[in-house]
Write an enzyme that holds these catalytic residues in place. Sequence first.
Site, mmCIF file in Angstrom:
data_model
loop_
_atom_site.group_PDB
_atom_site.id
_atom_site.type_symbol
_atom_site.label_atom_id
_atom_site.label_comp_id
_atom_site.label_asym_id
_atom_site.label_seq_id
_atom_site.Cartn_x
_atom_site.Cartn_y
_atom_site.Cartn_z
ATOM 1 N N GLU A 81 0.825 -1.211 0.000
ATOM 2 C CA GLU A 81 0.000 0.000 0.000
ATOM 3 C C GLU A 81 0.857 1.259 0.000
ATOM 4 O O GLU A 81 0.498 2.267 -0.622
ATOM 5 C CB GLU A 81 -0.954 -0.034 1.193
ATOM 6 N N GLU A 98 -4.119 -9.598 3.892
ATOM 7 C CA GLU A 98 -5.020 -9.289 5.006
ATOM 8 C C GLU A 98 -6.179 -10.262 5.156
ATOM 9 O O GLU A 98 -6.679 -10.470 6.282
ATOM 10 C CB GLU A 98 -5.552 -7.854 4.864
#
Length: 265
Positions: free
Chosen positions: A116, A136
């Site tokens: 990210e 995740e």
Amino acid sequence: MSDQDVVLTERRGHVLLVTLNRPAAANSVNAEVHALLGEAWELADGDESIRAVVLTAAGSGTFCGGADLKALGTRGPDGVTPPETAHWGFAGVTRHPISTPIVVAVTGNALGGGTEIALSGDVVIASTTARFGLPEVHRGLIAGAGGLFRLVDAIPRAIAMELILTGEPMSADDAARWGLVNRVVEPDAVLDTALRLAETIAAGAPLAIRASKVIARGIVDGRIPSEGAAWEETDRALAQLSTSSDTVEGIMAFMEKREPRWTGR
């Protein structure tokens, strides 16, 4: 600056070199890292003599291991994202678009928050040993720092969806093949390659370079309005997941190095 500082900054001509400096903690992000990275972004955007930023990390194993789970466990979200600068986003940079071009030099694995952060930059140079991905879903979470919608924008949708839904990593070579990174080089050449590219960018007309980035990225008043709805949905989903049993189980399983036992609750 001491090598004990968790974020190092160094001016190299018109280039600001910023280094994550927690190799013993997988360069994970805590509140101090968040604040110092965000301050570096503010410095770059407010200083006309800085014409490009290179973001890299100490060590060669992990570029960034995401959030510091110890800080998260002891102080909750404030241990990673202080409320007074929460508007900067994860690591002080993911919701903090600036007009100064950013070259990200990925020296090792960039999974989860590391990917990210890379997606928050403009150009990415990766080590042959680097891997990218959003694991995740194996923790009962979602990629909450822009990874879900930015990955789909960065590479073909089918490839992005495979990464998102399986949580499996992508090699640096595959990341280059699909356009997630610009170049893949040997580990000892990552920083030099990134700096040379940043110097090439810095050689352009400063006002034109900044204006070009602002228009290309759709930045308005320090925000990217087109991402507004996606951020709202991300925040809503994270708030719901944070109270689920699966999220607790996913984090515990990760820390205990075992397979999670999902209940769907």
